[in-house]
Design an enzyme around this catalytic site. Sequence first.
Site, short mmCIF file in Angstrom:
data_model
loop_
_atom_site.label_atom_id
_atom_site.label_comp_id
_atom_site.label_asym_id
_atom_site.label_seq_id
_atom_site.Cartn_x
_atom_site.Cartn_y
_atom_site.Cartn_z
N GLU A 66 36.10 39.68 32.67
CA GLU A 66 36.86 40.19 31.53
C GLU A 66 37.75 39.12 30.92
O GLU A 66 38.26 38.26 31.64
CB GLU A 66 37.76 41.35 31.99
CG GLU A 66 36.99 42.52 32.52
CD GLU A 66 37.90 43.56 33.16
OE1 GLU A 66 37.54 44.75 33.08
OE2 GLU A 66 38.94 43.21 33.75
N ASP A 237 40.06 50.96 38.31
CA ASP A 237 40.41 50.14 37.16
C ASP A 237 39.21 49.65 36.38
O ASP A 237 39.29 48.68 35.65
CB ASP A 237 41.28 48.97 37.59
CG ASP A 237 40.55 48.05 38.55
OD1 ASP A 237 39.41 48.35 38.91
OD2 ASP A 237 41.13 47.02 38.91
#
Lengths: 350, 350
Positions: A66, A237
């Site tokens: 990410e 998450d």
Amino acid sequence: MPITAPGPLSLVPFVSVQHMMQLVLEIGIPRLLAEMASYIEEDFRRWKAFDKTPRVAAHSAEGVIELMPTSDGVTYGFKYVNGHPKNIREGRQTVTAFGVLANVGNGYPLLLSEMTLLTALRTAATSALAARHLAPPNPRTMAIIGNGAQCEFQALAFQAICGVDTIRLYDIDPAATRKAAANLSDSGLSVVACRSAEEAVETAEIITTCTADKQYATILTDNMVGSGVHLNAVGGDCPGKTELHRDILLRSDIFVEYTPQTRIEGEIQQLDPDHHVTELWKVIEGSAPGRRDATQVTLFDSVGFATEDFSALRYIRDRIAGTTHFQALDLLADPDEPRDLYGMLRRAAA
Amino acid sequence: MPITAPGPLSLVPFVSVQHMMQLVLEIGIPRLLAEMASYIEEDFRRWKAFDKTPRVAAHSAEGVIELMPTSDGVTYGFKYVNGHPKNIREGRQTVTAFGVLANVGNGYPLLLSEMTLLTALRTAATSALAARHLAPPNPRTMAIIGNGAQCEFQALAFQAICGVDTIRLYDIDPAATRKAAANLSDSGLSVVACRSAEEAVETAEIITTCTADKQYATILTDNMVGSGVHLNAVGGDCPGKTELHRDILLRSDIFVEYTPQTRIEGEIQQLDPDHHVTELWKVIEGSAPGRRDATQVTLFDSVGFATEDFSALRYIRDRIAGTTHFQALDLLADPDEPRDLYGMLRRAAA
């Protein structure tokens, strides 16, 4: 081959893992967590100043990579972070990270830093900051379910920032619990190793879940969560990765960092997309209520947001000033005449 | 303070600006441009293997900071790049960049590299690669309007890859033209400094525009573009920044890198969002026509795409192997036991 030395505009301060460890140990972990929480809180208070976007994720069968950018209009920051649960089995970190701050006005990087350690620290600081606004007053006991790399940082942050004095540990792998208990042995915390999640949550005013499996897991079931408890859900998450039974969510007041990102990645991916949640910054600035009474179950559905990394990098940038805990990295080309990039090469060859 | 040395998993090869200059000069610029164009072409041929997304841009009044990620499922790459036209006036580069390759399977970075020089090289290599598929056969003469940092790289790439032997230069600032002409004096190219854009485009089979102002500019008007010309529009690469008059676009066959990004950033932001364009990879793989006849005006509306940076980083990674043109950077935390990040800190303190 003779190459002229880099000019001053080409150099960017770089904080390596070694430098970060030196800095953290010099400041001291409890003080650093408390100071970093202040930076995170300060940036939550000026939430509207930030460009916010859900992180840009590249998912694969084995994990995710990410990029998490943000900007307050003066300074830009981003973090590179991966999450690969199977890495543990290969002797690697599940999560590694590094990050950059840059000057919005000219686009030049101001800082490059390792963020594996820094992410562990900022995640714990954010959890404890949220709990200071959401947990029952003067909490003493926290359960931590999942005793991996994040566990000790959570324990120390809740001790430093919320005054917790007792930690009850549980992990499906007893070796992880032993590791955490040994690491916390001189922390001043009373540490209790438990044989089940049910045992761990007994008497706990705060329950932290920080497990790492990438799946829909049920670390906590509804009957394990008593009235008045604050839940600090750290491990769920990313899409397909949750820790709490849906029934717990339905009777909790849910607080999130940035709603569009948490809808995708947090525990609330199990709920309807219009289920009411409150963004933490509103509680911090006082425009939304946090905990209202002693029976309410509060849930901080933490997934980690770019502003927290920004705050952590901003803190590190301020703290390395005047120290030797960084090196100057020759990251940027700096020709004598800026339009003459090719000439810089020619002169290097001469 | 004693800190144990970084373990092997913590180290990431880093190519600084100095190292990049050494590597580029050792390989030689013409050969490097040709080899890099092959890597870019190879990755265009396997276009469908890549995760593609328009870059993530943070715009401000003075410029833009962008992250450009992509992945082929095995390797992930991203570039950080800024664009700040006013930097030139402050002695800084308009565009600086750095980039990373990482292993998709475990998320660990494989390479960190400066990309200010590398972006200049890959932009020129991509332009020349596109022209090999789109320009008239055996081109001799190229005009370059805008003689800034990108200019010489364009000239050398078209010489090495397309066989161009004459470059006609024009810039609104004669000093920029003098700089480029001096830099190209020993290149083997015949270099003609021109006093106007109109003069520069005379006899040119290829016209390259690479100006830097962030505005809707008209570097070329319709009457300056004769039949059969190939236009290589490099400078119009963000919203509000274009170089060509709309009428030129309307009579050109337009080729782009990645349509969703070019609609936002390229010359075609002046056109209807459904105006027909062809993606370059289709021409390269042979599924769409490139140049069809001698009167057609072809336009490569280049904005730069993440796969080109990926290809450039992949090339650098292959070429630094076995050399000393990099250093090992202590970027990743590497505890003896991966769940024991905190223990690593404790042991560092001991």
